[in-house]
Motif scaffolding. Sequence first.
Motif, PDB file in Angstrom:
ATOM      1  N   ILE A   1      44.763  45.001  39.813  1.00 26.18           N
ATOM      2  CA  ILE A   1      43.597  45.067  38.927  1.00 26.18           C
ATOM      3  C   ILE A   1      43.831  44.236  37.670  1.00 26.18           C
ATOM      4  CG2 ILE A   1      42.312  46.615  37.404  1.00 26.18           C
ATOM      5  CD1 ILE A   1      42.526  48.749  39.606  1.00 26.18           C
ATOM      6  N   GLU A   2      45.041  44.352  37.118  1.00 31.07           N
ATOM      7  CA  GLU A   2      45.341  43.593  35.903  1.00 31.07           C
ATOM      8  C   GLU A   2      45.284  42.095  36.164  1.00 31.07           C
ATOM      9  OE1 GLU A   2      45.402  43.641  32.134  1.00 31.07           O
ATOM     10  OE2 GLU A   2      45.720  45.558  33.148  1.00 31.07           O
ATOM     11  N   GLU A   3      45.767  41.690  37.322  1.00 30.90           N
ATOM     12  CA  GLU A   3      45.739  40.262  37.671  1.00 30.90           C
ATOM     13  C   GLU A   3      44.297  39.748  37.749  1.00 30.90           C
ATOM     14  OE1 GLU A   3      46.691  37.567  41.629  1.00 30.90           O
ATOM     15  OE2 GLU A   3      47.972  39.309  41.209  1.00 30.90           O
ATOM     16  N   GLN A   4      43.437  40.521  38.384  1.00 31.30           N
ATOM     17  CA  GLN A   4      42.044  40.106  38.518  1.00 31.30           C
ATOM     18  C   GLN A   4      41.344  40.046  37.159  1.00 31.30           C
ATOM     19  OE1 GLN A   4      40.413  39.100  41.255  1.00 31.30           O
ATOM     20  NE2 GLN A   4      42.225  39.372  42.540  1.00 31.30           N
ATOM     21  N   LEU A   5      41.549  41.073  36.333  1.00 30.65           N
ATOM     22  CA  LEU A   5      40.891  41.098  35.027  1.00 30.65           C
ATOM     23  C   LEU A   5      41.419  40.002  34.102  1.00 30.65           C
ATOM     24  CD1 LEU A   5      40.622  44.934  34.345  1.00 30.65           C
ATOM     25  CD2 LEU A   5      38.795  43.357  34.992  1.00 30.65           C
ATOM     26  N   ARG A   6      42.709  39.704  34.211  1.00 27.39           N
ATOM     27  CA  ARG A   6      43.270  38.635  33.388  1.00 27.39           C
ATOM     28  C   ARG A   6      42.628  37.295  33.747  1.00 27.39           C
ATOM     29  NH1 ARG A   6      48.101  38.784  35.144  1.00 27.39           N
ATOM     30  NH2 ARG A   6      48.686  40.606  33.918  1.00 27.39           N
ATOM     31  N   GLU A   7      42.433  37.063  35.037  1.00 25.19           N
ATOM     32  CA  GLU A   7      41.789  35.826  35.476  1.00 25.19           C
ATOM     33  C   GLU A   7      40.339  35.753  34.977  1.00 25.19           C
ATOM     34  OE1 GLU A   7      42.028  35.382  39.663  1.00 25.19           O
ATOM     35  OE2 GLU A   7      44.227  35.227  39.707  1.00 25.19           O
ATOM     36  N   ILE A   8      39.632  36.869  35.057  1.00 26.01           N
ATOM     37  CA  ILE A   8      38.242  36.906  34.591  1.00 26.01           C
ATOM     38  C   ILE A   8      38.177  36.652  33.088  1.00 26.01           C
ATOM     39  CG2 ILE A   8      36.258  38.446  34.233  1.00 26.01           C
ATOM     40  CD1 ILE A   8      36.984  39.738  36.949  1.00 26.01           C
ATOM     41  N   TYR A   9      39.115  37.248  32.344  1.00 30.42           N
ATOM     42  CA  TYR A   9      39.140  37.055  30.896  1.00 30.42           C
ATOM     43  C   TYR A   9      39.438  35.600  30.546  1.00 30.42           C
ATOM     44  CZ  TYR A   9      40.586  37.537  26.014  1.00 30.42           C
ATOM     45  OH  TYR A   9      40.714  37.392  24.652  1.00 30.42           O
ATOM     46  N   GLN A  10      40.374  34.990  31.272  1.00 33.99           N
ATOM     47  CA  GLN A  10      40.766  33.613  30.983  1.00 33.99           C
ATOM     48  C   GLN A  10      39.670  32.611  31.342  1.00 33.99           C
ATOM     49  OE1 GLN A  10      44.471  33.367  33.137  1.00 33.99           O
ATOM     50  NE2 GLN A  10      45.662  34.286  31.452  1.00 33.99           N
ATOM     51  N   GLN A  11      38.731  33.030  32.184  1.00 32.79           N
ATOM     52  CA  GLN A  11      37.617  32.148  32.531  1.00 32.79           C
ATOM     53  C   GLN A  11      36.655  31.964  31.361  1.00 32.79           C
ATOM     54  OE1 GLN A  11      35.855  34.027  35.920  1.00 32.79           O
ATOM     55  NE2 GLN A  11      37.584  33.548  37.284  1.00 32.79           N
ATOM     56  N   GLY A  12      36.766  32.862  30.366  1.00 34.08           N
ATOM     57  CA  GLY A  12      35.893  32.773  29.209  1.00 34.08           C
ATOM     58  C   GLY A  12      35.081  34.039  29.051  1.00 34.08           C
ATOM     59  N   ASN A  13      34.765  34.358  27.811  1.00 33.13           N
ATOM     60  CA  ASN A  13      34.086  35.614  27.515  1.00 33.13           C
ATOM     61  C   ASN A  13      32.572  35.542  27.593  1.00 33.13           C
ATOM     62  OD1 ASN A  13      36.470  37.030  27.018  1.00 33.13           O
ATOM     63  ND2 ASN A  13      36.589  36.230  24.937  1.00 33.13           N
TER      64      ASN A  13
ATOM     65  N   THR B   1      25.965  42.990  35.302  1.00 35.45           N
ATOM     66  CA  THR B   1      27.269  42.318  35.402  1.00 35.45           C
ATOM     67  C   THR B   1      27.859  42.023  34.038  1.00 35.45           C
ATOM     68  OG1 THR B   1      26.663  41.327  37.517  1.00 35.45           O
ATOM     69  CG2 THR B   1      28.463  40.292  36.308  1.00 35.45           C
ATOM     70  N   VAL B   2      27.031  41.551  33.110  1.00 30.96           N
ATOM     71  CA  VAL B   2      27.520  41.229  31.760  1.00 30.96           C
ATOM     72  C   VAL B   2      28.093  42.478  31.091  1.00 30.96           C
ATOM     73  CG1 VAL B   2      26.834  40.493  29.444  1.00 30.96           C
ATOM     74  CG2 VAL B   2      25.981  39.273  31.458  1.00 30.96           C
ATOM     75  N   ALA B   3      27.366  43.595  31.197  1.00 30.89           N
ATOM     76  CA  ALA B   3      27.821  44.836  30.574  1.00 30.89           C
ATOM     77  C   ALA B   3      29.060  45.377  31.262  1.00 30.89           C
ATOM     78  CB  ALA B   3      26.704  45.871  30.596  1.00 30.89           C
ATOM     79  N   LEU B   4      29.121  45.251  32.583  1.00 30.68           N
ATOM     80  CA  LEU B   4      30.292  45.737  33.323  1.00 30.68           C
ATOM     81  C   LEU B   4      31.524  44.926  32.958  1.00 30.68           C
ATOM     82  CD1 LEU B   4      31.500  47.604  35.451  1.00 30.68           C
ATOM     83  CD2 LEU B   4      30.747  45.979  37.213  1.00 30.68           C
ATOM     84  N   ARG B   5      31.383  43.606  32.879  1.00 29.94           N
ATOM     85  CA  ARG B   5      32.498  42.752  32.471  1.00 29.94           C
ATOM     86  C   ARG B   5      32.997  43.170  31.076  1.00 29.94           C
ATOM     87  NH1 ARG B   5      33.154  36.806  32.700  1.00 29.94           N
ATOM     88  NH2 ARG B   5      31.028  36.647  33.470  1.00 29.94           N
ATOM     89  N   PHE B   6      32.056  43.334  30.161  1.00 31.52           N
ATOM     90  CA  PHE B   6      32.390  43.731  28.790  1.00 31.52           C
ATOM     91  C   PHE B   6      33.168  45.046  28.780  1.00 31.52           C
ATOM     92  CE2 PHE B   6      31.413  46.034  24.877  1.00 31.52           C
ATOM     93  CZ  PHE B   6      31.613  45.078  23.893  1.00 31.52           C
ATOM     94  N   ARG B   7      32.668  46.055  29.504  1.00 35.49           N
ATOM     95  CA  ARG B   7      33.301  47.377  29.474  1.00 35.49           C
ATOM     96  C   ARG B   7      34.695  47.357  30.103  1.00 35.49           C
ATOM     97  NH1 ARG B   7      33.632  51.358  33.166  1.00 35.49           N
ATOM     98  NH2 ARG B   7      31.888  50.642  34.469  1.00 35.49           N
TER      99      ARG B   7
END
Length: 578
Positions: free
Chosen positions: A92-104, A114-120
Amino acid sequence: MSAASSNTIGSSTAAAQERRTADFHPTVWGDFFITRVFTDQQIVNGWNVGIDALKESVKAMLLSAPSTTSEKLKLIDVVERLGIGYLFEEEIEEQLREIYQQGNHPDNDEGLFTVALRFRLLRQHGYSVPNDIFKKFQNEEEEEGTFKEELGSDVEGMMSLYEAAHLCMHGETILDHAIEFATAQLTNYSQELQGLIAGTDAQQRKLLVLKRVAHILKRPLRKGVEKHEQLFFISVYEQMEGHDHSLLKLAKLSWNFLQHLYQQELRSITRWWIDLDFATKLSFARDRLIEIYFWAVGAMWEPKFSTSRYILTKLTMLVSVNDDIYDVHGTIDELELLTATVERWDTSMKDLPEYMKLFYGAIIDALDEVDAITTREGRPYCLEYGKQAEKNQMRAYLAEARWFAKGEVPTIEEYRRVGVYSCTYPLLAYLALAGMGDKAPKEAFDWLLADPKILVAVSDHCRLMDDIVSHEFEQKRGHVCSAVECYMRQHDVSRVEAVSVLNQMMEDDWRVINEECLLVNRPGFISKEVISMFVGLARVMEVLYKDFDSYTFSNTTTMDMMTALLVTPMEVGSAEED
């Protein structure tokens, strides 16, 4: 704290009896956990085999990374809500780190859900995501800060926005508007569907959504005890169209496995408590062993925190007795003596009354056991921090006892400073750290001793929430002034006005908690496990004290929650069943 006279903080008569009548036969519960063989070991072994088999398929599901960010986020959210995220922390951490590095900032075609779920999810995991990602959903020309009305028809988007906005920090007016807007829209949706009868598949789906809406309006995910939220989500996920059978089965197997672990932990702790026989020897004190264990699970539910739960439950049970000594039984002279004895850490106890010797002796023995555990782990320094935490606790209790004995009403500022310690959370935090092994090195204890912001915020939230729901019945039986009385007296306002201000103070505390959680990904900062424990303590208060004091008066919905968590296993079907 109660009093029978000017120099007596309480008595073992009316005030103590009032507290004890709220019990739901704790001795029966104790015998239940000691004598009952809950589950045949072969069944437990079968659960473990099933968990191991399904773990691999779910891990592959996570690592294969669904094609879109939205699908990745939805999968992670379901896994965590089902209570099986602890099995896949690295993935899970690996996936979220990749999503975060793609840009906020989201793509233009990403919807509100999706926007709210990503944020939370990112904020829950300590990533700093700017709140302005929601600007594209706000009106540009109409009143500043308002959300577009057409969003209100997107119920899934509204629920996602509502949940995300509760990770707000100070100055985030966008999220303040988001909570107001989503609350209004979800409330309207709920009212429109009231009276709907299950009939067609479409009606059943609407009823399931209505059930979810009602649940989050009562308590958003951020403020719910994780095990309680998992239980709810498993029940609704099972009814969702297109749910993944492997995920559901793994969730149920994991629930049963953890329930069995909790039962074994409680069996050991219950034996210790019954051997102390405080229910007989200190009959004025509340007998709340199961509730306190529920508290420990609420704060730290994962299997790796077994030692923390063990230490937390035993010592917090003694803290509860300590509270009743200062609250309903000891005279002011006896309380002065006990506090001075603990300040010196005088283990001879020669000047204490017999009932205080019993109590203080149990404290010493319990901390000695903690010392033995932590010393074996190569952390011999933990005991001295434990002594300091006990001393801080006693000083706070005595300060409140003196106010009551003298008939003084402190300012709200004075009361809140003492309340940080009298609420017991600094001591509980120490106990939790003592059981965390290498996740809580000496630096963590030094950090805790310096009263970090998150400790003060969680403790203040605890003190204020307790006071708001408890002050009326406590004042009737004689008790030290609460935050409500302090604010009313100092500012000459009504109870309603005082409670409104205190509620805002608690919301401010939550914003501090959310801010501190975003520090966990900084190099060298305190571990995520420690920060998660603090959030867990705040969540327990929201569940047990939101509407009334369901710790003191636990023969209520609290018993239902504890029965579901600790007694009743889930029925597990095959992974292919609907």
